[in-house]
Design a protein around this motif. Structure first.
Motif, PDB file in Angstrom:
ATOM      1  N   VAL A   5       0.847  -1.203   0.000  1.00 16.81           N
ATOM      2  CA  VAL A   5       0.000   0.000   0.000  1.00 16.81           C
ATOM      3  C   VAL A   5       0.879   1.248   0.000  1.00 16.81           C
ATOM      4  O   VAL A   5       1.842   1.348   0.768  1.00 16.81           O
ATOM      5  CB  VAL A   5      -0.926   0.021   1.238  1.00 16.81           C
ATOM      6  CG1 VAL A   5      -1.746   1.315   1.271  1.00 16.81           C
ATOM      7  CG2 VAL A   5      -1.847  -1.188   1.240  1.00 16.81           C
ATOM      8  N   ASN A   7       0.567   5.306   0.396  1.00 15.20           N
ATOM      9  CA  ASN A   7      -0.299   6.424   0.782  1.00 15.20           C
ATOM     10  C   ASN A   7       0.513   7.714   0.732  1.00 15.20           C
ATOM     11  O   ASN A   7       1.280   8.015   1.638  1.00 15.20           O
ATOM     12  CB  ASN A   7      -0.841   6.161   2.198  1.00 15.20           C
ATOM     13  CG  ASN A   7      -1.542   7.368   2.811  1.00 15.20           C
ATOM     14  OD1 ASN A   7      -1.661   8.435   2.186  1.00 15.20           O
ATOM     15  ND2 ASN A   7      -2.009   7.212   4.033  1.00 15.20           N
ATOM     16  N   TYR A  15       3.744   3.684   3.874  1.00 16.73           N
ATOM     17  CA  TYR A  15       3.659   2.441   3.107  1.00 16.73           C
ATOM     18  C   TYR A  15       3.526   1.255   4.041  1.00 16.73           C
ATOM     19  O   TYR A  15       3.956   1.317   5.200  1.00 16.73           O
ATOM     20  CB  TYR A  15       4.891   2.273   2.195  1.00 16.73           C
ATOM     21  CG  TYR A  15       6.201   2.245   2.946  1.00 16.73           C
ATOM     22  CD1 TYR A  15       6.857   3.432   3.270  1.00 16.73           C
ATOM     23  CD2 TYR A  15       6.784   1.045   3.356  1.00 16.73           C
ATOM     24  CE1 TYR A  15       8.057   3.424   3.980  1.00 16.73           C
ATOM     25  CE2 TYR A  15       7.985   1.024   4.052  1.00 16.73           C
ATOM     26  CZ  TYR A  15       8.611   2.219   4.364  1.00 16.73           C
ATOM     27  OH  TYR A  15       9.785   2.217   5.072  1.00 16.73           O
ATOM     28  N   GLN A  16       2.881   0.231   3.552  1.00 15.12           N
ATOM     29  CA  GLN A  16       2.776  -1.015   4.303  1.00 15.12           C
ATOM     30  C   GLN A  16       2.788  -2.163   3.319  1.00 15.12           C
ATOM     31  O   GLN A  16       2.185  -2.065   2.246  1.00 15.12           O
ATOM     32  CB  GLN A  16       1.447  -1.098   5.083  1.00 15.12           C
ATOM     33  CG  GLN A  16       1.436  -0.291   6.355  1.00 15.12           C
ATOM     34  CD  GLN A  16       0.219  -0.574   7.248  1.00 15.12           C
ATOM     35  OE1 GLN A  16      -0.473  -1.578   7.095  1.00 15.12           O
ATOM     36  NE2 GLN A  16      -0.023   0.326   8.178  1.00 15.12           N
ATOM     37  N   LYS A  28       6.448  -1.780   7.380  1.00 17.18           N
ATOM     38  CA  LYS A  28       5.710  -0.535   7.159  1.00 17.18           C
ATOM     39  C   LYS A  28       6.623   0.638   7.443  1.00 17.18           C
ATOM     40  O   LYS A  28       7.695   0.474   8.044  1.00 17.18           O
ATOM     41  CB  LYS A  28       4.467  -0.469   8.022  1.00 17.18           C
ATOM     42  CG  LYS A  28       4.693  -0.346   9.505  1.00 17.18           C
ATOM     43  CD  LYS A  28       3.322  -0.204  10.148  1.00 17.18           C
ATOM     44  CE  LYS A  28       3.406   0.129  11.607  1.00 17.18           C
ATOM     45  NZ  LYS A  28       2.081   0.363  12.196  1.00 17.18           N
ATOM     46  N   ARG A  90      -3.495   5.070  -2.425  1.00 20.07           N
ATOM     47  CA  ARG A  90      -4.431   6.104  -2.009  1.00 20.07           C
ATOM     48  C   ARG A  90      -4.493   7.127  -3.138  1.00 20.07           C
ATOM     49  O   ARG A  90      -3.453   7.565  -3.634  1.00 20.07           O
ATOM     50  CB  ARG A  90      -3.921   6.786  -0.751  1.00 20.07           C
ATOM     51  CG  ARG A  90      -4.774   7.978  -0.349  1.00 20.07           C
ATOM     52  CD  ARG A  90      -4.130   8.744   0.776  1.00 20.07           C
ATOM     53  NE  ARG A  90      -4.956   9.860   1.172  1.00 20.07           N
ATOM     54  CZ  ARG A  90      -4.477  10.968   1.700  1.00 20.07           C
ATOM     55  NH1 ARG A  90      -3.172  11.110   1.886  1.00 20.07           N
ATOM     56  NH2 ARG A  90      -5.286  11.935   2.065  1.00 20.07           N
ATOM     57  N   GLU A 386      -3.909   2.664   5.484  1.00 19.07           N
ATOM     58  CA  GLU A 386      -3.236   1.607   4.717  1.00 19.07           C
ATOM     59  C   GLU A 386      -3.978   0.276   4.811  1.00 19.07           C
ATOM     60  O   GLU A 386      -4.135  -0.434   3.823  1.00 19.07           O
ATOM     61  CB  GLU A 386      -1.782   1.441   5.188  1.00 19.07           C
ATOM     62  CG  GLU A 386      -0.896   2.644   4.917  1.00 19.07           C
ATOM     63  CD  GLU A 386      -1.158   3.816   5.847  1.00 19.07           C
ATOM     64  OE1 GLU A 386      -1.652   3.596   6.971  1.00 19.07           O
ATOM     65  OE2 GLU A 386      -0.882   4.973   5.465  1.00 19.07           O
TER      66      GLU A 386
END
Ligand SMILES: Nc1ncnc2c1ncn2[C@@H]1O[C@H](COP(=O)(O)OP(=O)(O)O)[C@@H](O)[C@H]1O
Ligand SMILES: CC(=O)OP(=O)(O)O
Ligand SMILES: [Mg+2]
Length: 401
Positions: A5, A7, A15-16, A28, A90, A386
């Protein structure tokens, strides 16, 4: 299924990397203070935390660092980027075109890019992130999750501006609202923590970070929110003015010899606490530290920042004809006991809000900070945009296959 992810916020990239079968977070992190002095990456893997101080000029540089970190010798969690099954992004502005998440193709990417003028601090960074991920992970589905989606339930009384109706029909000029993924997540979590049915609650969620917005969440749905056609309206932010008299735009354009577009750029990039402090800082940690040392300009900036938040909380208590729960979240809301206490003690006692100062004195955890006899429950709920994005990504990719 492993989902990455991304963002991109106005000042940061979060981030993750998650293993979605268990929702375990493999790694993350946060790239913060992008474009200003003191930028750094805070990377977490299992219980280990690494802080990498590094000049990061823009979001593109930030994202490259993140992808390198995930596979680099010292910090790696995967041996190659090929292990990633899907990427969730996102995306801040989805306009009326995207009322829910999508698997991104060329057409939707073009639309997101076209909407950049409506979210100039965000959509360009989101597009850059999507393009970089498409290039590095060409066969992996990319999903866009929009900040605007949650707010699609707002009634016309909340989303229409009092300008000629034809402009809504012609140009879709209306309130869209942002940070929807966050307002949705924290309102739901607050109801769960309180063990109450969200359908019975009037909740005000205060997402205060570098970008900041408040939402009135009634019976689990967004009823109103402070950001509008673009993420410029509403609260005072790091570099954004929030609400101003629109007549200032043409006045400034004339007096300073600027185009109206240039004035709007000033309202986005050079205003907010950065503008009030004559360019001292856009970062609320810097402002708060100086204010507490007695610096008058920073104290004023913090006062204006808090006052605007309190005004919106009052407005939304009126809009919903009551409020049961107030939630603080995002960078400032999660980490600044001072800001939370000052807002509650200076402005909200008339609502029956009572804060337990000791309970309030912490950072970054889920916690009720009001006293048992407070008429309104006040909570801190760290947001998790996330996780929400990862869930949406998994769902979309799984139903597609
Ligand atoms: N301990 C703290 N005290 C006050 N403000 C803080 C603290 N920690 C973080 N912040 C503020 O949170 C803001 C960043 O919030 P964040 O939600 O990450 O922003 P965005 O997503 O809009 O980039 C910055 O202004 C930062 O100073
Ligand atoms: C919409 C918005 O302002 O986002 P952020 O707070 O992440 O900058
Ligand atoms: Mg953010």
């Amino acid at each position: 299924m492993k989902v990455l992810v991304i963002n991109s916020g106005s000042s940061s990239i979060k981030y993750q990397l998650l293993e979605m079968d268990t929702e375990k977070v493999l790694a993350k992190g946060l790239v913060e203070r992008i474009g200003i002095e003191g930028s750094r990456i805070i990377h977490r893997k299992n219980e280990e935390k690494y802080v990498i101080e590094k000049a990061i000029k823009n979001h593109e540089e930030g994202l490259k660092e993140v992808l390198d970190l995930l596979t680099s010798e010292d910090y790696k969690v995967i041996s190659s980027l090929n292990e990633i099954d899907a990427v969730g992004h996102r995306v801040v502005h989805g306009g009326e075109r995207f009322s829910s998440s999508v698997i991104i193709d060329k057409d939707s990417l073009d639309t997101i890019e076209m909407m950049s003028f409506l979210a100039p601090l965000h959509n360009p960074a989101n597009v850059m992130g999507i393009k970089a991920a498409m290039e590095l992970l060409p066969n992996v589905p990319q999903v866009g999750v929009f900040d605007t989606s949650f707010h699609q339930t707002m009634p016309k009384t909340s989303f229409l501006y009092a300008i000629p109706y034809e402009y809504y029909e012609k140009y879709k000029i209306r309130r869209y609202g942002f940070h929807g993924t966050s307002h949705k997540y924290v309102s739901k979590r607050a109801a769960e923590i309180l063990n109450k049915d969200i359908k019975t609650l009037k909740i005000i969620t205060s997402h205060i970070g570098n970008g900041a917005s408040i939402a009135a969440v009634k019976n689990g749905e967004s009823f109103d929110t402070s950001m509008g056609f673009t993420p410029l309206e509403g609260l005072v932010m790091g570099t954004r003015s929030g609400d101003i008299d629109p007549a200032i735009v043409s006045f400034l354009a004339q007096e300073e010899g600027l185009t109206t577009k240039e004035v709007v750029e000033i309202l986005n990039n050079k205003s907010g606490v950065y503008g009030i402090t004559k360019g001292f800082s856009s970062d609320m940690r810097d402002i708060e530290d100086k204010a507490l040392e007695g610096d008058k300009v920073c104290r004023l900036a913090l006062d204006i920042y808090e006052y605007r938040i309190a005004k919106y909380i009052g407005a939304y208590a009126a809009a919903m004809n009551g409020v049961d729960v107030i939630v603080f979240t995002a960078g400032v809301g999660e980490n600044s006991p001072v800001t939370r206490e000052e807002i509650c003690e200076k402005y909200l006692t008339y609502l029956g809000v009572k804060i337990d100062k000791e309970k309030n004195n912490f950072k970054g955890l889920e916690r009720v900070i009001s006293t048992p006899d407070s008429k309104v429950e006040v909570l801190v709920v760290p947001t998790n945009e996330e996780l929400m994005i990862a869930r949406e990504t998994k769902e979309l990719v799984s139903t597609k296959n």
